[in-house]
Write an enzyme that holds these catalytic residues in place. Structure first.
Site, mmCIF file in Angstrom:
data_model
loop_
_atom_site.group_PDB
_atom_site.id
_atom_site.type_symbol
_atom_site.label_atom_id
_atom_site.label_comp_id
_atom_site.label_asym_id
_atom_site.label_seq_id
_atom_site.Cartn_x
_atom_site.Cartn_y
_atom_site.Cartn_z
ATOM 1 N N THR A 84 -23.136 -23.358 -39.599
ATOM 2 C CA THR A 84 -22.322 -24.562 -39.759
ATOM 3 C C THR A 84 -20.858 -24.195 -39.955
ATOM 4 O O THR A 84 -19.958 -24.845 -39.401
ATOM 5 C CB THR A 84 -22.813 -25.385 -40.964
ATOM 6 O OG1 THR A 84 -24.213 -25.551 -40.868
ATOM 7 C CG2 THR A 84 -22.148 -26.752 -40.998
ATOM 8 N N TYR A 91 -31.915 -34.449 -38.924
ATOM 9 C CA TYR A 91 -31.825 -35.813 -38.365
ATOM 10 C C TYR A 91 -33.163 -36.427 -38.004
ATOM 11 O O TYR A 91 -33.428 -37.571 -38.360
ATOM 12 C CB TYR A 91 -30.887 -35.880 -37.138
ATOM 13 C CG TYR A 91 -30.523 -37.301 -36.776
ATOM 14 C CD1 TYR A 91 -29.599 -38.012 -37.538
ATOM 15 C CD2 TYR A 91 -31.133 -37.951 -35.714
ATOM 16 C CE1 TYR A 91 -29.286 -39.333 -37.235
ATOM 17 C CE2 TYR A 91 -30.831 -39.263 -35.407
ATOM 18 C CZ TYR A 91 -29.914 -39.951 -36.159
ATOM 19 O OH TYR A 91 -29.610 -41.247 -35.872
ATOM 20 N N TYR A 150 -33.203 -21.404 -43.073
ATOM 21 C CA TYR A 150 -32.028 -21.986 -43.727
ATOM 22 C C TYR A 150 -32.436 -23.359 -44.261
ATOM 23 O O TYR A 150 -32.625 -24.299 -43.491
ATOM 24 C CB TYR A 150 -30.881 -22.093 -42.729
ATOM 25 C CG TYR A 150 -29.577 -22.631 -43.283
ATOM 26 C CD1 TYR A 150 -29.332 -22.732 -44.649
ATOM 27 C CD2 TYR A 150 -28.563 -23.023 -42.405
ATOM 28 C CE1 TYR A 150 -28.123 -23.213 -45.131
ATOM 29 C CE2 TYR A 150 -27.352 -23.500 -42.868
ATOM 30 C CZ TYR A 150 -27.135 -23.587 -44.229
ATOM 31 O OH TYR A 150 -25.935 -24.074 -44.708
ATOM 32 N N ARG A 206 -27.653 -31.379 -45.730
ATOM 33 C CA ARG A 206 -27.231 -31.579 -44.338
ATOM 34 C C ARG A 206 -28.387 -32.007 -43.435
ATOM 35 O O ARG A 206 -28.207 -32.816 -42.536
ATOM 36 C CB ARG A 206 -26.607 -30.300 -43.780
ATOM 37 C CG ARG A 206 -25.226 -29.992 -44.328
ATOM 38 C CD ARG A 206 -24.613 -28.810 -43.597
ATOM 39 N NE ARG A 206 -23.324 -28.435 -44.132
ATOM 40 C CZ ARG A 206 -22.155 -28.957 -43.733
ATOM 41 N NH1 ARG A 206 -22.138 -29.872 -42.782
ATOM 42 N NH2 ARG A 206 -21.026 -28.539 -44.272
ATOM 43 N N LYS A 214 -32.200 -18.534 -46.565
ATOM 44 C CA LYS A 214 -30.889 -18.898 -47.097
ATOM 45 C C LYS A 214 -31.099 -20.224 -47.804
ATOM 46 O O LYS A 214 -31.345 -21.248 -47.168
ATOM 47 C CB LYS A 214 -29.844 -19.037 -45.993
ATOM 48 C CG LYS A 214 -28.495 -19.555 -46.501
ATOM 49 C CD LYS A 214 -27.521 -19.832 -45.367
ATOM 50 C CE LYS A 214 -26.218 -20.418 -45.910
ATOM 51 N NZ LYS A 214 -25.266 -20.756 -44.814
ATOM 52 N N ILE A 250 -25.105 -15.786 -48.288
ATOM 53 C CA ILE A 250 -24.428 -16.092 -47.025
ATOM 54 C C ILE A 250 -23.306 -17.046 -47.394
ATOM 55 O O ILE A 250 -23.526 -18.207 -47.710
ATOM 56 C CB ILE A 250 -25.405 -16.678 -45.997
ATOM 57 C CG1 ILE A 250 -26.462 -15.623 -45.641
ATOM 58 C CG2 ILE A 250 -24.661 -17.125 -44.738
ATOM 59 C CD1 ILE A 250 -27.515 -16.072 -44.655
#
Length: 291
Positions: A43, A106, A132, A137, A160, A202
């Site tokens: 991102t 989404y 991740y 998000r 992550k 990260i």
């Protein structure tokens, strides 16, 4: 291989195009500053606004520029499994060391759907995968139980974790095993994350202060939490200021202040408000990065 301070690398732009010359300089700088790895096209690398060809070009370039000096964890996430498979196969073909695969965003899959997504990507090539998990998000949150099932697959090697829930590290140690790599995805809580059993971060802030972030991580991994706390105190205002507006815009502005790259971002993101710039400059002074 995957531990310590691993910058979530920005993608520099020049007049709207990917600036490969500057990208090479950034890779060399991270090697010199002691970073422990690189994550291109996450991102922070503006993956949502890169074309598919640009995404591939940046991965190829970072692998080439790194030339084995730092491990490269290629961003290869998508909310479409077929696209994710294509991205991870490309990353494997150009020589990345692992892939960072975000939980599908989404379309809100179930835990069963997330397992099937990651298994399909796992089965598509021989590249190790770091999950991740970032519910803020992607909306969905992979549970420790689901992660534990995925950890049984030979190439699902770590996570992550950007949930902000430090207790997840202990929960995931229970379900995934102590050798499962756990990397923080949130700079501000990386100290506590490692105290619970994490082995690195990260990092967005490591784009701006790679040496400080690497030394901070080294202190935690050596068990010297008094020293690590000193670094935390220096870095905390920067962690906060960079994220007053979207973090990659904050990081690019700070990097522009250091003469590393332009602060150019792609819409719908914008360059920073003047007040945010002042906050970042103040935090950089506090960290000793500028006068």
């Amino acid at each position: 291989m995957f531990r310590g301070s691993i910058p979530a690398l920005v993608t520099p732009f020049k007049n709207g195009a990917v600036d490969l010359d500057t990208l090479k300089k950034l890779v060399d700088w991270h090697v010199e500053e002691g970073s422990n790895g690189l994550v291109p096209v996450g991102t922070t690398g503006e993956s949502p606004t890169l074309s598919h060809r640009e995404h591939e070009e940046v991965i190829e370039a970072v692998v080439e520029f790194s030339a084995g000096r730092l491990p490269v964890i290629a961003g290869a996430g998508s909310n479409a499994t077929t696209e994710g498979v294509r991205l991870i196969q490309h990353a494997a073909n150009v020589g990345a060391d692992a892939a960072l695969v975000v939980t599908p965003y989404y379309n809100k899959p179930t835990q069963r759907g997330m397992y099937a997504h990651f298994k399909a990507m796992h089965d598509s090539c021989d590249l190790p995968i770091i999950i991740y998990n970032i519910p803020g998000r992607s909306v969905v949150d992979m549970t420790p139980a689901t992660m534990g099932e995925l950890a049984k697959l030979p190439r699902i090697i770590g996570v992550k974790d950007a949930t902000g829930k430090i207790e997840r590290v202990s929960m995931q140690r229970a379900t995934c095993g102590r050798d499962f790599i756990q990397l923080s995805g949130e700079d501000a809580t990386a100290l506590g994350f490692n105290a619970h059993g994490g082995t690195g971060c990260i990092s967005v802030t490591a784009n701006v202060a790679p040496r400080l972030c690497a030394e901070f991580q080294a202190a935690t991994l050596a068990g010297d939490y008094a020293k690590a706390l000193d670094y935390q105190d220096r870095l905390m205002p920067l962690h906060e200021a960079i994220f007053v507006e979207p973090g990659l815009a904050g990081a690019k502005f700070a990097m522009s202040e250091l003469g590393l790259c332009s602060d150019e971002v792609r819409l719908p993101l914008t360059t920073l408000e003047d007040g945010t710039k002042d906050l970042i400059r103040g935090a950089m002074r506090h960290a000793g990065l500028i006068n």
